[in-house]
Design an enzyme around this catalytic site. Structure first.
Site, short mmCIF file in Angstrom:
data_model
loop_
_atom_site.label_atom_id
_atom_site.label_comp_id
_atom_site.label_asym_id
_atom_site.label_seq_id
_atom_site.Cartn_x
_atom_site.Cartn_y
_atom_site.Cartn_z
N GLU A 67 28.64 -5.54 32.59
CA GLU A 67 28.15 -6.74 33.29
C GLU A 67 28.11 -7.92 32.34
OE1 GLU A 67 24.44 -5.29 34.90
OE2 GLU A 67 25.45 -4.46 36.65
N CYS B 165 26.48 -14.81 28.91
CA CYS B 165 25.89 -13.68 28.20
C CYS B 165 26.85 -12.52 28.40
CB CYS B 165 24.51 -13.38 28.79
SG CYS B 165 23.77 -11.90 28.09
N CYS C 102 25.01 1.74 25.53
CA CYS C 102 24.55 1.39 24.17
C CYS C 102 24.15 2.65 23.43
CB CYS C 102 23.37 0.43 24.25
SG CYS C 102 22.90 -0.22 22.62
N CYS D 209 16.44 1.45 22.77
CA CYS D 209 15.25 0.63 22.94
C CYS D 209 14.56 1.02 24.24
CB CYS D 209 15.64 -0.85 22.95
SG CYS D 209 16.56 -1.33 21.48
N CYS E 157 14.72 -1.18 27.57
CA CYS E 157 16.03 -1.74 27.97
C CYS E 157 16.75 -0.84 28.98
CB CYS E 157 16.88 -1.91 26.72
SG CYS E 157 18.57 -2.40 27.09
N GLY F 233 25.05 -3.43 25.15
CA GLY F 233 25.55 -2.96 23.87
C GLY F 233 25.00 -3.70 22.67
N GLU F 234 25.16 -3.06 21.52
CA GLU F 234 24.74 -3.66 20.25
C GLU F 234 26.02 -4.19 19.57
OE1 GLU F 234 22.10 -4.43 17.97
OE2 GLU F 234 23.93 -5.14 17.02
N SER G 158 23.59 -11.65 19.00
CA SER G 158 22.21 -11.17 19.01
C SER G 158 22.20 -9.67 18.71
CB SER G 158 21.60 -11.43 20.39
OG SER G 158 20.30 -10.90 20.43
N SER H 106 16.71 -9.37 17.87
CA SER H 106 15.68 -8.92 18.82
C SER H 106 14.63 -8.20 17.99
CB SER H 106 16.28 -7.95 19.83
OG SER H 106 17.22 -8.61 20.62
N LEU H 107 13.55 -8.89 17.71
CA LEU H 107 12.58 -8.33 16.75
C LEU H 107 11.48 -7.54 17.48
CD1 LEU H 107 12.09 -8.29 13.69
CD2 LEU H 107 10.53 -10.23 14.01
N HIS H 108 10.76 -8.21 18.33
CA HIS H 108 9.74 -7.62 19.21
C HIS H 108 8.51 -7.07 18.49
CE1 HIS H 108 12.63 -8.42 22.21
NE2 HIS H 108 13.43 -7.42 21.92
N ASN I 21 11.33 -8.55 31.75
CA ASN I 21 11.83 -8.22 33.09
C ASN I 21 11.68 -6.73 33.32
OD1 ASN I 21 13.02 -10.93 33.45
ND2 ASN I 21 14.11 -10.24 31.63
N CYS J 82 17.49 -10.59 30.68
CA CYS J 82 17.58 -9.84 29.43
C CYS J 82 17.02 -8.43 29.60
CB CYS J 82 16.76 -10.53 28.35
SG CYS J 82 17.67 -11.81 27.54
S1 SF4 Z 1 18.16 -3.84 23.76
FE1 SF4 Z 1 20.28 -4.08 23.07
S2 SF4 Z 1 20.40 -2.68 21.31
FE2 SF4 Z 1 18.59 -2.06 22.44
S3 SF4 Z 1 19.31 -0.45 23.83
FE3 SF4 Z 1 19.42 -2.41 24.96
S4 SF4 Z 1 21.53 -3.10 24.69
FE4 SF4 Z 1 21.13 -1.55 23.11
#
Ligand code: SF4
Length: 346
Positions: free
Chosen positions: A94, A107, A114, A118, A121, A165-166, A197, A220-222, A296, A339
């Site tokens: 997507e 985006c 991935c 996380c 996610c 994805g990363e 990112s 993406s720290l969080h 979200n 996101c």
């Molecule tokens: S936030 Fe990004 S790195 Fe983490 S699982 Fe989701 S897509 Fe992968």
């Protein structure tokens, strides 16, 4: 036995030129075809009208153009557009167009699923199926640029690698796609309008710094507390904050490019003053700014957006320490385009 045709866009310009020479044609023909493939984003050899019919047939016999196909386009009430994109092997990723008054941002996804996990996610639930090729990333941008012109009467202005994805786990292909996006023979976009990112892969951040890339970096720290971060982003146990910090310092020393931290505040997870104080300390290692993003929900009960008092507390503590902070409303929530929500539900 029929031999499998090659993806012509996997060839560099030099390889294309060499191919035409090997066919007894001129190397210049490679330049023409390259321009069709990238600058004009041709979907078929048939479109290449300044190439002879015989040559087009020869290309047809030897190669394929593995273009993506926008299978489904959804429009949010706030103008956000989400594309479900079918790849040549029928996998789906997507990408999202986010319009504001002054810009339209794409985006884009860099992997199918991935490999990281996380907890907050939706993409993480898909697991990684494969990396996207440079042309598959490029095509997502072209599709969104076309939609931006069609629906908003302006070209795409910015790109963020914040979809599925990363990106640093698909480093070579992401950099190759950016090379095409920024090249005058591709889309000719400024690298300063592109942000990669990452969830923070220290070795790859250093490698990017050594490559002296010109695009921007977001992390993406969080959480800036190892224990908390590991609980929501388990790979932090392998790449702890000290390693990430060191890599980011290295990045800044090489690029002099300010780092953006993406940060979600969740109720009961990272909504206390000690969390904000830890973030302040982390930010002090290199010039940075903080984007606090609205969360979200992804259909489970584990994570809840913190209340506005917690966001105010973060803003106050960060600003008191001279750190730029923005609190961003999420876009496209009604179509699961925000996101962390991309998971091929459409
Ligand atoms: S936030 Fe990004 S790195 Fe983490 S699982 Fe989701 S897509 Fe992968």
């Amino acid at each position: 036995m029929q031999t499998k045709k090659k993806d012509i866009r996997a060839l560099t310009k030099d390889q294309l030129r060499d191919f035409f020479v090997s066919q007894g044609d001129k190397a210049f023909r490679g330049n023409q075809v390259y321009e069709w493939l990238w600058g004009k984003a041709a979907y078929s050899f048939e479109e290449m009208t300044n190439i002879s019919k015989e040559t087009r047939q020869m290309l047809e016999d030897n190669f394929v153009i593995n273009h993506i196909k926008v299978d489904q386009m959804q429009r949010s009430s706030d103008g956000t557009i989400k594309n479900a994109v079918r790849l040549h092997d029928d996998l789906i990723v997507e990408s999202v167009l986010i319009p504001t008054d002054t810009r339209t941002t794409a985006c884009v996804s860099s992997q199918v699923g991935c490999s990281l996990d996380c907890k907050f996610c939706a993409t993480a639930k898909l697991k990684r199926m494969r990396n996207l090729n440079p042309d598959e990333i490029y095509d997502q941008v072209v599709a969104i640029d076309n939609e931006s012109r069609l629906y908003f009467d302006r070209p795409l202005s910015n790109i963020v690698f914040m979809g599925m994805g990363e990106p640093l786990m698909n480093y070579n292909n992401v950099l190759a796609a950016i090379e095409k996006i920024t090249s005058p023979e591709g889309l000719g976009m400024s690298p300063r309008r592109i942000t990669v990112s990452t969830s923070g892969v220290p070795k790859m951040i250093k490698k990017m710094a050594d490559t002296e890339v010109k695009f921007k970096l977001a992390v993406s720290l969080h959480s800036a507390i190892d224990e908390v971060r590991t609980s929501i982003m388990p790979f932090n146990a392998t790449f702890p904050l000290a390693d990430l910090r060191e890599a980011l310092q290295y990045w800044y020393s090489k690029t002099k490019s300010r780092i953006t931290y993406e940060y979600v505040v969740w109720r009961g997870v990272n909504d206390k003053p000690k969390d904000a104080e830890a973030l302040v300390q982390f930010c002090k290692f290199a010039p940075s700014k903080v984007n606090i993003i609205e969360y979200n929900p992804i259909g489970d009960e584990m994570f809840h957006q913190a209340d506005s008092a917690a966001l105010d507390m973060y803003r106050e503590i960060l600003e008191r320490n001279g750190i730029t902070v923005t609190v961003r409303r999420s876009r496209g929530k009604d179509i699961d385009a925000a996101c962390g929500q991309l998971a091929n539900k459409s």
